[in-house]
Structure formats: structure tokens, C-alpha cells
Design a protein around this motif. Structure first.
Motif, mmCIF file in Angstrom:
data_model
loop_
_atom_site.group_PDB
_atom_site.id
_atom_site.type_symbol
_atom_site.label_atom_id
_atom_site.label_comp_id
_atom_site.label_asym_id
_atom_site.label_seq_id
_atom_site.Cartn_x
_atom_site.Cartn_y
_atom_site.Cartn_z
ATOM 1 N N GLY A 160 0.943 -1.193 -0.063
ATOM 2 C CA GLY A 160 -0.057 0.020 0.020
ATOM 3 C C GLY A 160 0.954 1.326 0.000
ATOM 4 O O GLY A 160 2.031 1.177 0.046
ATOM 5 N N LEU A 161 0.284 2.450 0.025
ATOM 6 C CA LEU A 161 0.847 3.651 0.072
ATOM 7 C C LEU A 161 1.278 4.153 1.579
ATOM 8 O O LEU A 161 0.191 4.188 2.268
ATOM 9 N N PHE A 162 2.495 4.617 1.690
ATOM 10 C CA PHE A 162 2.972 5.241 2.781
ATOM 11 C C PHE A 162 3.498 6.617 2.684
ATOM 12 O O PHE A 162 4.464 6.634 1.760
ATOM 13 N N THR A 163 2.951 7.642 3.195
ATOM 14 C CA THR A 163 3.399 8.974 3.128
ATOM 15 C C THR A 163 4.145 9.518 4.395
ATOM 16 O O THR A 163 4.090 8.737 5.532
ATOM 17 N N GLY A 164 4.329 10.816 4.675
ATOM 18 C CA GLY A 164 4.874 11.368 5.575
ATOM 19 C C GLY A 164 4.418 12.801 6.101
ATOM 20 O O GLY A 164 3.789 13.463 5.086
ATOM 21 N N TYR A 165 4.198 12.881 7.455
ATOM 22 C CA TYR A 165 3.970 14.241 7.905
ATOM 23 C C TYR A 165 4.948 14.671 8.916
ATOM 24 O O TYR A 165 5.773 13.850 9.371
ATOM 25 N N TYR A 166 4.932 16.136 9.367
ATOM 26 C CA TYR A 166 5.868 16.606 10.369
ATOM 27 C C TYR A 166 5.080 17.407 11.126
ATOM 28 O O TYR A 166 4.094 17.945 11.132
ATOM 29 N N GLU A 167 5.958 18.113 12.168
ATOM 30 C CA GLU A 167 5.479 19.148 12.979
ATOM 31 C C GLU A 167 6.066 20.533 12.448
ATOM 32 O O GLU A 167 7.191 20.664 12.354
ATOM 33 N N ALA A 168 5.288 21.267 12.109
ATOM 34 C CA ALA A 168 5.433 22.916 11.688
ATOM 35 C C ALA A 168 6.286 23.507 12.732
ATOM 36 O O ALA A 168 5.825 23.576 13.981
ATOM 37 N N GLU A 169 6.985 24.615 12.406
ATOM 38 C CA GLU A 169 7.687 25.440 13.041
ATOM 39 C C GLU A 169 7.628 26.931 12.507
ATOM 40 O O GLU A 169 8.232 26.970 11.304
ATOM 41 N N LEU A 170 7.006 27.536 13.244
ATOM 42 C CA LEU A 170 6.775 29.215 12.930
ATOM 43 C C LEU A 170 7.661 30.097 13.763
ATOM 44 O O LEU A 170 8.069 29.788 15.000
ATOM 45 N N HIS A 171 7.708 31.397 13.232
ATOM 46 C CA HIS A 171 8.240 32.550 14.229
ATOM 47 C C HIS A 171 6.991 33.328 14.725
ATOM 48 O O HIS A 171 6.138 33.658 13.652
ATOM 49 N N GLY A 172 6.815 33.844 15.712
ATOM 50 C CA GLY A 172 5.578 34.583 16.292
ATOM 51 C C GLY A 172 5.836 35.693 17.080
ATOM 52 O O GLY A 172 6.840 35.703 17.652
ATOM 53 N N SER A 173 4.903 36.283 17.645
ATOM 54 C CA SER A 173 4.941 37.565 18.606
ATOM 55 C C SER A 173 3.542 37.576 19.119
ATOM 56 O O SER A 173 2.424 37.106 18.522
#
Length: 406
Positions: A160-173
Motif C-alpha cells: 500500500g501507500l505510505f506518506t509522511g507528515y511533520y511538525e510545523a515550526e513558525l516564528h511569532g509574536s
């Protein structure tokens, strides 16, 4: 946190891995339209984009030969010898993920069924035994899994199909400035007319209502954060804040990768997270309009002491060891022996023990998975291009097998 809402890519089966959205999937699984509301990253926007967070224990999924001495075949339990690569894996890493499943299992009724994997009571002895194992002892961890579990084939050995995901990282105030102009909102109260579409929200429909949590510096990063459903924000005061899916506006999700394909900008084979992001960055005049084609909008909550992605069981995910699955076929919380090829790691293959701890709207089918890669740029790069073929074998408690045979 409710399960990821990664959504289907609208029929692009070959694109599915790159586009579902985690945020969307979460809402749907929770009945509110989210363990993550948009689709997931692995399927990422493009195909429909699909995506989950990390504990920071392991940067990204890795491949390659083990640095530890090889385990002889006669040391392996007989029913595990058929699993290619079983002896070479570091089972202590998978045990860290399994502990988190046990945290959830301990809070469930003993007679609750876990699909094909027996009842909660069947899992309780294994979870109790896992508590006494020394951390980081790979041999003790391997022996633990062989002692308490037995392999059960899923999907008849088909790939079957296997994909990937991640934890986003942003800059904020914490306050709006000339640089930080893009708000992340908490969930607004619902009215008879419903919550506005993305376009209306982006154009200020919620402005001035006291719903702003913080501001980030990039609308495209904010958009991809919604797809993932959770992430971490590095603030101007030096703190790092965890943001987690809290709700969704109930509007339909549209994978913008499909738009790029329909417009002849890219072929299905070319669509990746990186391509979508690059196109949006290179075409600022069109980016806002194209992102607004997706009417769905995700709202967040913060936990400054809880940085790290969480899955459908509300447990923190372990990079390289937590897998999103279709819970109608694979019970959440169970260990799975994953074999996949064409993976973005040295050698192109992984054979490792993972744990089913998340879901996604684009993650459908008996043999279908989305591997969590963790936080950071390297994880995002790997997750964005992962479209692997593979299979997995479920580990079920020996106690559940013995009970079924009585």
C-alpha cells in the motif's frame, strides 16, 4: 486532541500521500469536522496534503545499518523470524512510542474492544510489563515484544501507500507588529450563519473580536500549519509555544495541489510539499487567491508547556515511530512492523517497528500509512516527498490470541 482530519485528495490516488491536511482530518474524526482538521502533510496540500508533532526524542526517521552487534537468528522468537530486518531494529525506540499508547489504554474500560487486536484487558499485562523495562535497552525491548505479542499479517501481504507528515515550526509574536501580521485565532462562537470562510477570515471577518492568540510572520507558513494541525512557535521573547488544533469552520477543504495540476503548472508526479510552497512563494500575487480556494480554516489553542505534536489518542508522537492509519482497519495504539521502499532515507528502505497513533482523512485502506517525521526543516523536506510503497504486520497480545482460541 481529536484525530487528524486529513482529508481525501479528491480522487488523485497517486497524489493522495502528498496532500491531505491534518488539521482537516482532525475535525472530521472528532465529529466537529479534526488528530489533526485539514488533511495531513504527507499527502500535503498538493494532492490534498495530509499531516501530526514530535517529542524531540528523535529528529527524523532514519535508515541504514545498526551500530550494535547483530542478533543471531536463534535468539529471535520463532514467529518473528519471518519479519525481514526484525533483528536489526532498535526496538527501544518503538517502546518509547508504545508507552504512550499504554498511557491511553490505562484510561479505557477493560472490556473495550480494540478491533482485531482483542480487548483492553488483553493489553493490560503487556503495558504493565513495559513499565519495568530499562529505557534505551534495545535487547530488552525486543524480547519484550516477542514475549508479549504475536505477528498478524494485514492486507494479505499486499503493498500500500505510505506518506509522511511533520511538525510545523513558525516564528511569532504576542503582539501585532510590522513583521508579525498574520493572526492565529482561537475558535469563535458558532452562529446561525456559521463561521466565515477562509477568504472572509483572511480579509478581517474575525478582526477585533479578541480571538487572536498570537501573530506569525508568514501567511504561507500559517496555511501549512493548518494542514499539519499542530506545531511550535518560536516567539520573539525567546519562548517556544506549542499550538494545537482546536476547531474548524466547517467549510469544505480544497487541496490546492489539485489547482496546480488543473492549471498545468505541475503533473501529479511532480506535486510535493516543497513544490507547492515554492510556487506560492514565487507567485505572491496569486498565492492568497489560491489559498482562499480552500474554504476550510483551522483554529488553535496554545500550551506553552506542551510543545510537541499529538495524535488521535491525545498522546505525543514519536518521530520515526508514530504512524497514522485508517482506524477502520487498524486499531489505534497497536505496534506495526513496517516494511517500505522508496523512502527518503539512505538506502531507500525502512524496516522498523512503529505504533499506530494517529489518523487522517486521506489515510484510507487496510494498508495505508502516514509516518510522522518530527519537527524542523529536515523533517518537512522528507515528509513532503515521501510516497513509498510498503506493507505492515500488526502485533497483537498473545493473550488475545489465546482467548480467541478457547
Amino acid at each position: 486532541m481529536p484525530p487528524d482530519e486529513r482529508q481525501d485528495d479528491g480522487g488523485f490516488s497517486t497524489l493522495e500521500p502528498a496532500l491531505a491536511g491534518k488539521g482537516i482530518a482532525m475535525a472530521q474524526s472528532a465529529g466537529c469536522g479534526v488528530r489533526r482538521v485539514l488533511a495531513r502533510v504527507s499527502c500535503l496540500l498538493a494532492m490534498g496534503l495530509a499531516a501530526c508533532t514530535t517529542t524531540g526524542e528523535r529528529p527524523v526517521a532514519q535508515g541504514g545499518a545498526s551500530a550494535h552487534p547483530p542478533v543471531s537468528l536463534d535468539m529471535i522468537a520463532a514467529d518473528f523470524r519471518t519479519l525481514p530486518g526484525w533483528a536489526e531494529d532498535d526496538h527501544a525506540e518503538a517502546l518509547a512510542a508504545f508507552h504512550r499508547s499504554c498511557d491511553w489504554i490505562r484510561g479505557q474500560s477493560p472490556d473495550r474492544r480494540l478491533g482485531k487486536a482483542g480487548t483492553v484487558s488483553d493489553w493490560q499485562p503487556a503495558c504493565a510489563a513495559a513499565r519495568s523495562l530499562p529505557a534505551g535497552d534495545r535487547e530488552a525491548a525486543r524480547t519484550f515484544f516477542e514475549t508479549h505479542f504475536t505477528p498478524v499479517s494485514l492486507g494479505g501481504g499486499t503493498e500500500g501507500l505510505f506518506t509522511g507528515y511533520y511538525e510545523a515550526e513558525l516564528h511569532g509574536s504576542w503582539t501585532r507588529t510590522d513583521r508579525y501580521t498574520v493572526p492565529l485565532y482561537r475558535t469563535p462562537p458558532r452562529t446561525k450563519r456559521g463561521i466565515p470562510t477562509r477568504e472572509r477570515i483572511v480579509n478581517g471577518a474575525l478582526k477585533g473580536k479578541g480571538l487572536e492568540i498570537l501573530w506569525v510572520d508568514d501567511p504561507i507558513d500559517a496555511f501549512f500549519l493548518e494542514i499539519q494541525g499542530s506545531g511550535r512557535i518560536r516567539m520573539t521573547d525567546g519562548s517556544v509555544v506549542g499550538v494545537h488544533y482546536a476547531g474548524q469552520n466547517g467549510r469544505p477543504y480544497y487541496p490546492i495541489g489539485r489547482h496546480l495540476i488543473d492549471e498545468g503548472i505541475a503533473t501529479p508526479e511532480q506535486v510535493t510539499l516543497q513544490l507547492i510552497r515554492s510556487w506560492l512563494k514565487a507567485n505572491p500575487g496569486q498565492a492568497k487567491r489560491v489559498m482562499n480556494m480552500n474554504q476550510s480554516y483551522v483554529f488553535f489553542r496554545t500550551r506553552d508547556s506542551d510543545v510537541g505534536a499529538r495524535g488521535a489518542l491525545n498522546t505525543r508522537l514519536v518521530p520515526g515511530r508514530s504512524l497514522a492509519v485508517d482506524p477502520s482497519h487498524v486499531p489505534l495504539g497497536v505496534p506495526l512492523w513496517l516494511e517500505a521502499k522508496d523512502v527518503p532515507v539512505p538506502g531507500g528502505e525502512i524496516k522498523r517497528l512503529v505504533v499506530a497513533q494517529d489518523t487522517g482523512g486521506a489515510i484510507k485502506g487496510e494498508v495505508r500509512g502516514d509516518l510522522f517525521w518530527g519537527p524542523g526543516a529536515e523533517a518537512a523536506d522528507a515528509a513532503g516527498v515521501m510516497k513509498a510503497r510498503g506493507r505492515y504486520t500488526m502485533l497483537v497480545p498473545r493473550r488475545s490470541v489465546q482467548t480467541a482460541q478457547r
